[in-house]
Structure formats: C-alpha cells, structure tokens
Design a protein around this motif. Structure first.
Motif, PDB file in Angstrom:
ATOM      1  N   ASN A  94       0.811  -1.213   0.000  1.00 43.16           N
ATOM      2  CA  ASN A  94       0.000   0.000   0.000  1.00 43.16           C
ATOM      3  C   ASN A  94       0.846   1.265   0.000  1.00 43.16           C
ATOM      4  OD1 ASN A  94       0.906  -0.606   2.585  1.00 43.16           O
ATOM      5  ND2 ASN A  94      -0.756   0.500   3.557  1.00 43.16           N
ATOM      6  N   LEU A  95       2.167   1.102  -0.016  1.00 45.75           N
ATOM      7  CA  LEU A  95       3.041   2.278  -0.074  1.00 45.75           C
ATOM      8  C   LEU A  95       3.699   2.347  -1.453  1.00 45.75           C
ATOM      9  CD1 LEU A  95       4.814   2.080   3.408  1.00 45.75           C
ATOM     10  CD2 LEU A  95       2.741   3.310   2.782  1.00 45.75           C
ATOM     11  N   LEU A 103      11.498   3.017   4.165  1.00 42.37           N
ATOM     12  CA  LEU A 103      10.717   2.572   5.314  1.00 42.37           C
ATOM     13  C   LEU A 103      11.606   2.296   6.532  1.00 42.37           C
ATOM     14  CD1 LEU A 103       7.850   1.996   6.172  1.00 42.37           C
ATOM     15  CD2 LEU A 103       8.206  -0.390   5.574  1.00 42.37           C
ATOM     16  N   GLU A 106      13.168   6.955   7.392  1.00 42.48           N
ATOM     17  CA  GLU A 106      12.681   8.120   6.681  1.00 42.48           C
ATOM     18  C   GLU A 106      13.544   9.339   6.965  1.00 42.48           C
ATOM     19  OE1 GLU A 106      10.841   6.140   8.507  1.00 42.48           O
ATOM     20  OE2 GLU A 106       9.289   5.317   7.205  1.00 42.48           O
ATOM     21  N   ARG A 108      13.787  13.326   7.478  1.00 48.07           N
ATOM     22  CA  ARG A 108      12.877  14.353   7.976  1.00 48.07           C
ATOM     23  C   ARG A 108      13.546  15.708   8.007  1.00 48.07           C
ATOM     24  NH1 ARG A 108      11.029  12.006  13.570  1.00 48.07           N
ATOM     25  NH2 ARG A 108      13.216  11.423  13.563  1.00 48.07           N
ATOM     26  N   ILE A 111       9.772  17.719  12.176  1.00 45.47           N
ATOM     27  CA  ILE A 111       8.989  16.502  12.324  1.00 45.47           C
ATOM     28  C   ILE A 111       8.337  16.101  11.002  1.00 45.47           C
ATOM     29  CG2 ILE A 111       8.482  16.828  14.784  1.00 45.47           C
ATOM     30  CD1 ILE A 111       5.650  17.744  13.836  1.00 45.47           C
ATOM     31  N   ILE A 112       8.548  16.934   9.984  1.00 46.42           N
ATOM     32  CA  ILE A 112       7.904  16.662   8.705  1.00 46.42           C
ATOM     33  C   ILE A 112       8.785  15.758   7.860  1.00 46.42           C
ATOM     34  CG2 ILE A 112       6.926  17.709   6.631  1.00 46.42           C
ATOM     35  CD1 ILE A 112       6.630  20.282   8.229  1.00 46.42           C
ATOM     36  N   LEU A 113       8.161  14.782   7.209  1.00 47.37           N
ATOM     37  CA  LEU A 113       8.904  13.923   6.299  1.00 47.37           C
ATOM     38  C   LEU A 113       9.423  14.761   5.138  1.00 47.37           C
ATOM     39  CD1 LEU A 113       6.516  10.858   6.118  1.00 47.37           C
ATOM     40  CD2 LEU A 113       8.714  10.968   7.272  1.00 47.37           C
ATOM     41  N   GLU A 115       9.852  14.618   1.867  1.00 43.42           N
ATOM     42  CA  GLU A 115       9.494  13.823   0.687  1.00 43.42           C
ATOM     43  C   GLU A 115      10.347  14.150  -0.536  1.00 43.42           C
ATOM     44  OE1 GLU A 115       7.569  11.346   0.639  1.00 43.42           O
ATOM     45  OE2 GLU A 115       6.253  11.526   2.371  1.00 43.42           O
TER      46      GLU A 115
ATOM     47  N   PHE B 278      -2.315  15.750   8.847  1.00 44.08           N
ATOM     48  CA  PHE B 278      -0.875  16.055   8.896  1.00 44.08           C
ATOM     49  C   PHE B 278      -0.107  14.886   9.508  1.00 44.08           C
ATOM     50  CE2 PHE B 278       2.729  17.552  11.377  1.00 44.08           C
ATOM     51  CZ  PHE B 278       3.479  18.163  10.392  1.00 44.08           C
ATOM     52  N   ARG B 281      -0.080  11.887   7.023  1.00 45.30           N
ATOM     53  CA  ARG B 281       0.539  12.066   5.714  1.00 45.30           C
ATOM     54  C   ARG B 281       1.961  12.593   5.771  1.00 45.30           C
ATOM     55  NH1 ARG B 281      -1.560   9.427   1.492  1.00 45.30           N
ATOM     56  NH2 ARG B 281      -3.610   8.885   2.219  1.00 45.30           N
ATOM     57  N   ARG B 282       2.294  13.328   6.809  1.00 45.08           N
ATOM     58  CA  ARG B 282       3.555  14.057   6.775  1.00 45.08           C
ATOM     59  C   ARG B 282       4.535  13.667   7.880  1.00 45.08           C
ATOM     60  NH1 ARG B 282       3.016  14.625   2.502  1.00 45.08           N
ATOM     61  NH2 ARG B 282       2.016  16.231   1.263  1.00 45.08           N
ATOM     62  N   THR B 283       4.140  12.767   8.776  1.00 48.36           N
ATOM     63  CA  THR B 283       5.082  12.396   9.831  1.00 48.36           C
ATOM     64  C   THR B 283       5.481  10.927   9.706  1.00 48.36           C
ATOM     65  OG1 THR B 283       3.451  11.644  11.445  1.00 48.36           O
ATOM     66  CG2 THR B 283       3.928  14.000  11.412  1.00 48.36           C
ATOM     67  N   LYS B 284       6.595  10.624  10.341  1.00 43.22           N
ATOM     68  CA  LYS B 284       7.120   9.279  10.357  1.00 43.22           C
ATOM     69  C   LYS B 284       6.111   8.324  11.006  1.00 43.22           C
ATOM     70  CE  LYS B 284      11.490   7.265  11.752  1.00 43.22           C
ATOM     71  NZ  LYS B 284      12.868   7.522  12.111  1.00 43.22           N
ATOM     72  N   ARG B 287       3.410   7.445   8.558  1.00 45.66           N
ATOM     73  CA  ARG B 287       3.943   6.531   7.548  1.00 45.66           C
ATOM     74  C   ARG B 287       3.998   5.116   8.109  1.00 45.66           C
ATOM     75  NH1 ARG B 287       6.871   8.187   3.454  1.00 45.66           N
ATOM     76  NH2 ARG B 287       5.055   9.515   3.332  1.00 45.66           N
ATOM     77  N   HIS B 288       4.414   5.013   9.375  1.00 46.81           N
ATOM     78  CA  HIS B 288       4.552   3.690   9.974  1.00 46.81           C
ATOM     79  C   HIS B 288       3.195   3.034  10.226  1.00 46.81           C
ATOM     80  CE1 HIS B 288       8.907   4.574  11.451  1.00 46.81           C
ATOM     81  NE2 HIS B 288       8.756   4.596  10.143  1.00 46.81           N
ATOM     82  N   TYR B 290       0.640   3.300   8.187  1.00 47.50           N
ATOM     83  CA  TYR B 290       0.321   2.699   6.894  1.00 47.50           C
ATOM     84  C   TYR B 290       1.147   1.431   6.679  1.00 47.50           C
ATOM     85  CZ  TYR B 290      -2.513   6.614   5.294  1.00 47.50           C
ATOM     86  OH  TYR B 290      -3.515   7.539   5.146  1.00 47.50           O
TER      87      TYR B 290
END
Lengths: 256, 419
Positions: A94-95, A103, A106, A108, A111-113, A115, B278, B281-284, B287-288, B290
């Motif tokens: 699903n990713l 995975l 990640e 960062r 605290i924001i990924l 991307e 947020f 969708r935007r934090t570790k 993501r984990h 999901y």
C-alpha cells in the motif's frame, strides 16, 4: 586478490542437538557475485542469518575488511553495511516505491517527512542501477510486477550505502524476461563495487552471473571455487554428494 | 554556468520519472488508470453525497434550507469525531467495536466532572479525553502485547463500557449539562465576520500548502501535479467553503429571533481533520501506521516498533471517541445511559468505510471519516424529512454500509488481479 570484504572462519551453529553449520569457512570479495548453493537443508539460510545477525554463531570468527567484528543483531549487521533481500519480499503493497525504499529510515526536516529529498535519492539510486522498468517512483508497489518488486527490494538494500548485499532466491518466482532483468541488476551491483551473495537453486542463473561458487553440503562448506573453473555437472555433484573429483570434502569420502 | 550544468544534469539523474509529462491530459489518464486499478479514493462518497442531496432536495425542498444544513452539520459532528479515530484502527486492519460506548463513558466522566465534582469546563474536557486515552491504552495492550484479536477485545469492551456508563450514571439517571462552553460547541455559532475569517483561513491555508509543494518540487525538478489541477482543487474548495459560510450566515431562526453563523463545532472539526491528516501524511508515525497496516512483517523488518504503533492507534481511536462523546453531550445537553449506544458505533464504522477507508487495513484517510459521516447524516436527516419509519431508516442505512464494504472488497480484489 586482496582481502575479502567478509570472511567467516570455522563457523559452528547448533539448534539444540542438531548441528546445522560445521566449521564453515566463507569469504566474499567486493566487486564479485558469490553464488551460495546447496540442497534444501544444507544450511544456506542459517549461514545467511548468521551473517545478517539474526542468529548468533556458537563459535568461529567473523571478519569485515580483515578486522574481526561481533554481530549480535540485524542492527549490528546493518551498521557494517550488510543488507539482506529476503525471498518473501519485505515490501508494503500500500506504499509507493519511495516510501518503501525509505521505510523505517525516513528522512525528515523537523517533524515533517522530507518527501522531495527522499524522492530525489530514490530516483537517483534507481537510475544509478540503470533501472528503467518503473514508470514513476511514486507508483504503489501493488501495481508493480514481480520483477519490478524484486528490483525495488534490491534498490532498497543498495540505498543504504551497503557494502554487502545478500539476495535470497531473487528469481525464484519470476518469469524468463523478469529473471533476466533481475540477474542483470545483480551483475550491475557487483560491477558497481559491491560484494554480492546470491542464493539460488537455478544453475543457469548461477553460471550466468557469479564469479565464485560456494557449495554447502550438510552444513559443511564442500568447496568454494571460481565459476570459470567448474562445470554445471561438477557443481551439481558438489551439491548432491559434497565432492566432485579432486574438489570437495575429502575425509568423508575416505570413510565411505 | 553552474546553473546550466545543473539543469542539463537533472533529466539524466531522474531517468525513471523524466518520461512522465506534467500535462493535465496525462494526469487525467493516470487518474483514470488508478480508478480502474481500484483506487477509488473518496469518489464514491462524494458521488453518493451529490446524488443523495439531489434526491432529497427534489423530494423535500425543505432539505436545502439553511436551518437543515446547519442541523446536518451538528448531527454529523459526533459521528465524524468517532469515525476519524476509527480510521487509525481500521488502517491497521483492526476494528474497535467499543468506540461507541467508550465515547459514552467519557461523556459520563465529563458530565460528572461538571455537575457533581464542580470542575471547570477545560478540566472536565481533559478528564474525558484522559479517560479515552486510558481506555485506548488498555485495549491496545490487550491486542498488541497479549495477542487477543481486536474484534474480541473490543466486543468485550462494548459490554463492559455499557456497564460502566450505567454504573457512573447510577443505573440510568441522566445528568444535564449546563456549562455554557460545552453547550456552545454545538449550540452556539460564530459571528458572521468570524465565519468569513474562518473561510479565508481554510482557503488561503489550503492554497498555500498546495502552492508550496508545487513550487518546491518544481525547483528540484521533480514531477508535479499540473498547476491547472492545483487551481481546480483550490477553486473547488473555495467555492464550497464560500457557499457553505454564506448559507450558514443567513438567519435561520424558525420563528422569532435571530440565529445565524457557522456552528462552533465546524472549526473544531476542521482543525482536528487538519491535525490528523498532517500526522498521517507528513510524519514518520503516520507513515509507519500505513506500513504496519500494509505488511506487518515488512514493517517489523524495517525496524518499526509494531506493538507501539498498534497501541497508539487504539489510544488515538478512544481519545477521539472521547471527543465524540463530548460533542454528543453538547448536542443532547445531557448524558444518559444511551449516550454512545445504539447505532453510534455502526454509523461511525460505516462513515469511515463509506468514505473509502478499507476494512482490510493499509488504505484510508481522515477526510474519509468526515465525508462518510456526512453521507450518513444526509441519509438519516433526509429520511426523517420524508417521514420514513425508523425501521426503513435502519434497513437503508445498513444497506448503504453493506454497499460500501462491498465496493471496498471488490476494489481490493480488482487491485490484486490487475497486478
């Protein structure tokens, strides 16, 4: 030939009364594909799990770049640059490709990924491996074919500046064309200077890409030879009886 | 000079993605391919919402009045809160059947804190949410560490919490809520100017986030969504928001007096929606969640603390149930043994699933809960207006839930087959 990247000396491993690995010596050189062959139950998986730190060894030496090291957990192995790509691919359907490749590690900013930088690096890694079969790095893994998934799994291992990549039966579930793609990728890993260990049952694959062949027989290293020095038939003999002509386990042959 | 080299190098490094053009047409084609591959997103919920609204508006013109629109939002609010929490649990492929009565327990704690222990409203709210967190931690521990299936743990919780509510409320009395702040969540509205300010924040905030991402990705030479699509998204949201605020700012008092403005609960829902979106969708951490929902073994091998993720999902779910309980208490102006009972849980699960969150885990968004809860509120509200009996309402709502779960199962099969 210089020092091997990974060298195991006299590795023993038992599970209760069953001795699975006996005095195994094994060495892997950078820039080479070393095929690890052996029948079912010969100890291939156990040996790989010892290298990957999933099992600890009972006795024996583990050397990286000629220096003795201690590997007690997968984390230790990862620190040494050892990555294992398992047969049952450890990918999340699903990713997307980028999310899978990063995975657990990640990038960062705050605290924001981060991307964009992950996407850039993933695309660069795939490009570096000359992977052209995936259309977009933002594709979900569920939409990929078996060969593409294997490619992503391998690229994921490469991404972490690993020095040794171990592939457990990477072509077992693939068709002819996809197998060729993955083998080409395996070869490219070694040409890029990585040490590659390829576990396979398929002699065609082994002879197509490997530089050396290590044959395990009932938990012992029957022989570790250059691929150019042996024939198909000799390798099959090593796998099934542990020796072939002057190669292989001598003392057991003498007893028989 | 260096700029020239940089631009000429970029395409070569981006080999796998460079072939995709950033045109509207290819974006549309890609979207179509994803739809056929089973990634429906919120399309069924939005489509259903439009169809239902049209049907009810034709059957009962009263459906499209400002007062009914405001009612719809406040009726859906408790459901949205609980459903937003359920999304986290559903993403892991688990279920929380106790969320309804957990919200009842938390509402009862709130009511007692206000009425019997004389706490100020903020302490009462904190106590209710803390109760939710404790409940979630217990459920999560039993599921993740002991290994009892979540279905069983929360089914037991369903009964236990029902009993706890009864016990807290002394076997069936009801406690009225008199605190004006708590009541104000559902009963009071923002001033007209505040309503427009809220609309401006929503539209500009969304536009800023979309533009930032567009510009940032362009700068790095990554594939972007075509700007026309971004404009369409922002424009669509702006039109909807302005229409909604404008409608809500009309005086909707039935008889005398003046009742106008956006209900206070709307900005509360919007903020919570933004926060959880947020996080997912935007934090570790998101993501984990999901990853664990998609492939638990792969997540474990990637070094993710799977147990911790699972426990946190249940904590978030029960904490959101507490928020739902607070809103429900505000709506009813009291807490009784039936708060969070009867259809609340089923509607909340239904909301998440109708919105597009998969019961099989790994797929879903927080906005799904909001859209799905709107669909359910429209069905209940509309059927009330056309004077259908309670029995018919249940049958139809159950049918819609089944339909949504069926769509979920079929798209999943389709996704597996198209590989």
């Amino acid at each position: 030939m210089g020092t091997p990247l990974l060298e195991l000396r006299g590795i023993n491993k038992s599970f209760g009364p069953v001795q699975v690995l006996r005095n195994v010596d094994f060495s892997v050189h950078p820039g080479e594909v070393t095929a690890l062959v052996g029948d079912n139950g010969a100890g291939k998986s156990t040996l790989v799990k010892c290298i990957g730190g999933i099992y600890s060894t009972d006795s024996g030496e583990y050397l990286m770049d000629g220096k003795p090291v201690h590997v007690h957990s997968p984390r230790d192995a990862a620190h040494l640059g050892v990555e294992i790509v398992y047969q049952d691919l450890a990918l999340c359907d699903n990713l997307d490709i980028v999310q899978n490749m990063f995975l657990g590690r990640e990038r960062r900013s705050g605290i924001i990924l981060d991307e964009p930088s992950m996407e850039e690096l993933a695309a660069k890694t795939l490009a570096g491996l000359s992977v052209r079969t995936v259309k977009s790095v933002r594709q979900l893994v569920s939409s990929l074919s078996g060969g593409q998934r294997q490619t992503v799994a391998i690229a994921k291992a490469v991404l972490w500046n690993s020095k040794l990549v171990i592939l457990d039966e990477p072509t077992a579930a693939l068709g002819v064309a996809q197998t060729a793609q993955v083998l080409e990728l395996v070869r490219r890993l070694a040409d890029n200077g990585l040490a590659v260990v390829l576990i396979s049952h398929n002699m065609n694959d082994v002879f197509a890409v490997s530089d050396r062949i290590a044959a395990l027989y009932l938990g012992q290293m029957a022989a570790q030879v250059k691929t150019t020095d042996v024939t198909h038939a000799q390798v099959v003999e090593l796998i099934t009886s542990g020796r072939s002509g002057s190669l292989g386990l001598v003392e057991e042959g003498a007893v028989a | 000079m260096s700029a020239v080299t940089a631009t000429s190098n970029a395409p070569a490094e981006q080999a796998p993605v460079a072939e995709e053009k950033a045109g509207v047409w290819s974006y549309a084609k890609d979207y179509g391919r994803r739809l056929r591959g089973g990634e429906l997103g919120s399309l069924p919920a939005v489509g259903g919402l439009v169809v239902l609204c049209l049907v009810f508006a034709i059957a009962r013109p009263r459906f499209f009045t400002p007062i009914n629109f405001a009612n719809l939002l406040t009726q859906a609010a408790p459901l949205m809160m609980i459903a937003m929490g359920l999304v986290f649990v559903l993403l892991l492929g688990e279920i929380d059947l106790s969320a309804g009565f957990a919200s009842g327990v938390c509402a009862a704690v709130l009511a007692k804190a206000l009425a019997e222990w004389g706490m100020p409203w903020y302490v009462a709210i904190l106590m209710a949410i803390a109760t939710g967190i404790v409940i979630g931690a217990i459920i999560g521990f039993l599921v993740a560490k002991i290994g009892i299936p979540s279905f069983v743990v929360t089914l037991a919780g369903f009964l236990v919490f029902q009993g706890v509510v009864l016990t807290l409320l002394k076997e069936g009395t009801n406690i009225s809520i008199r605190d004006t702040v708590i009541l104000g969540i559902q009963k009071s509205t923002m001033s007209e100017a505040m309503g427009w300010a809220f609309a401006a924040i929503v539209i500009l905030g969304y536009a800023a986030v979309q533009l930032y991402s567009l510009v940032n990705r362009r700068k790095r030479g990554l594939v972007t969504v075509p700007w026309q699509i971004v404009a369409l998204r922002v424009g669509g949201l702006a039109a909807l928001t302005i229409y909604a605020v404008d409608t809500l700012n009309v005086n909707r008092a039935v008889a005398l007096g003046d009742l106008r403005g956006v209900p206070n609960v709307v900005p509360v829902i919007a903020s919570i929606l933004v926060i959880w979106t947020f996080v997912l969708r935007r934090t570790k951490f998101g993501r984990h969640i999901y990853a664990v929902g998609g492939n638990r073994e792969a997540a474990r091998r990637a070094g993710i603390n799977v147990d911790l993720i699972r426990i946190s999902a249940f904590v978030i779910c029960s904490a959101m149930a507490a928020v739902g309980g607070i809103v429900a208490a505000s709506e009813a102006a009291s807490v009784d043994p039936n708060t969070g009972g009867s259809t609340v849980l089923l509607y909340a699960v239904g909301a998440a699933v109708i919105g597009g969150t998969s019961l099989f885990g790994g797929k879903g968004r927080v906005i799904d809960a909001v859209l799905g809860a709107l669909v359910i509120a429209v069905i209940i509200n509309g059927m009330g207006l056309v004077d259908w009996k309670a029995g018919v309402k249940f049958i139809i709502t159950g049918g819609v839930l089944l339909l949504a779960a069926g769509v979920d199962a079929l798209t999943r099969r389709r996704a597996a087959a198209s590989r």
